[in-house]
Design a protein around this motif. Structure first.
Motif: not given
Length: 379
Positions: A243-245, A298-303, A308-312
């Motif tokens: 989805r980020i893609g 938005l997409y850069m934040y999700a990536a 960062q190994g955080r929930p995304y």
């Protein structure tokens, strides 16, 4: 808070833009018209290290952040949605599940080829009766000794006719519900792995989309990806990355629409002046510019969250929803700005207008994203 890309990322963006202008722009219309898989382009991307840029170096990758792969996808989409889609698909729906869930032997077998672009993968999840409702799949895998026997069919499978390996999903225990689904890495040529109908699509026509049929398909037990019962988890993890893609691809399409709109509006003269001087056109372009910036963040934040190994997962859904609808909204405006010229076959605006619809459907529809987002808010 730092919104600045690294020097390396800026250089990669610039290099990919130059690559796209030199090698993709001249053939993008042909890729679309002929439904042609851009094999030569992916060979070149592989040579440049762009197919595996975010894979670990030990598997032939570049070791860069996941965000870097998404920056590449966006730049590719400015020129050709097909190329961008297949680039992000290779990482999100094939490479990611192997990197995350495969054992070392499986990684060594498949990752170097995926990183170099010499191997092609397919993600075989969707079925004729199981789209958004993944758990309603009917494909089954029955274990017999050291083998699994798969029976069932998949549909709308990207790369099926070209794939060297299939990331495929089947129930090993129907009574366990979603927890009874398992995943497999199935090599091409496996007995009982058959190709069904090939689909002609309205957009992203260069990507090859087909049915896949498992008819008493004999799969060695060492092709199991992860553990039995992890299939649903693996599928959802892959879709989150995918989805980020799609969000990055959508942003690139929207940027391409803006590029075309600015160029055309400056060149097109009506009433003795360029239409770019008309307030109506300026407002279209201003709205595009604002939405594209928002989509990109938005997409850069999700990536970034993934890196960062955080929930995304929720961030991925938000990015996909906004970016895809942004691109759809502004592809319409790009055609409107060009009028009849944007409506005819061969125009880039017309191609983007058709391509963008995939972004609101693939890797989970906009409606599915709203379900995920609402569930997180109302929890």
């Amino acid at each position: 808070m730092d919104f600045k890309l690294s020097e390396e990322q800026e250089l990669i963006k610039s290099n990919v833009r130059e690559f796209a202008l030199k090698y993709i722009e001249p053939v993008a219309a042909e890729i679309d018209a002929d439904s042609k898989q851009p094999v030569e382009i992916f060979e070149k991307l592989g040579e440049l290290g762009m197919m595996g840029i975010s894979y670990p170096a030990q598997y032939g990758g570049g070791g860069a952040e996941f965000l870097t792969t998404m920056l590449v996808t966006e730049e590719l989409a400015r020129s050709c949605a097909t190329t961008a889609f297949l680039h992000s698909y290779s990482y999100g729906l094939v490479g990611h599940p192997i990197l995350t869930f495969a054992n070392e032997e499986q990684k060594q077998r498949w990752m170097p080829g995926l990183a170099s672009g010499k191997l092609v993968g397919a993600f075989a999840l969707t079925e004729p009766g199981a789209g958004t409702d993944v758990s309603s799949a009917t494909t089954v895998a029955v274990k017999k000794g050291n083998e699994y026997i798969l029976n069932g069919s998949k549909t709308f499978i990207t790369n099926a006719i070209l794939a060297d390996v299939f990331v495929a999903f089947a129930y090993t225990d129907r009574s366990a519900g979603a927890k009874g689904m398992s995943a497999f890495l199935i090599p091409k040529g496996t007995p009982g792995l058959l190709l069904g109908q090939h689909f002609e699509k309205m957009g992203v026509r260069g990507s090859q989309t087909s049915e896949v049929v498992f008819k008493d398909c004999v799969v060695p037990a060492d092709c199991l990806l992860g553990q039995e019962g992890q299939g649903f988890k693996i599928a959802m993890s892959a879709l989150d990355v995918g989805r980020i893609g799609i969000a990055a691809m959508s942003t690139g399409i929207a940027q391409g629409c803006l590029d075309e709109s600015v160029k055309y509006s400056k060149e097109r003269v009506q009433f003795k002046k360029p239409i770019a001087s008309q307030q109506a056109i300026q407002w279209f372009i201003a709205n595009m510019a604002v939405d594209i910036d928002a989509a990109r963040f938005l997409y850069m934040y999700a990536a970034w969250l993934k890196d960062q190994g955080r929930p995304y997962s929720v961030a991925a859904s938000k990015a996909k929803l906004f970016c895809s609808e942004c691109a759809a909204r502004h592809s319409t405006k790009a055609v409107q700005i060009q009028g009849g010229y944007g409506f005819v076959k061969g125009s880039k605006a017309e191609r983007f207008y058709r391509d963008v619809k995939l972004t609101e459907i693939g890797e989970g529809t906009s409606e599915a994203q709203r379900m995920i987002i609402a569930g997180s808010v109302l929890r």
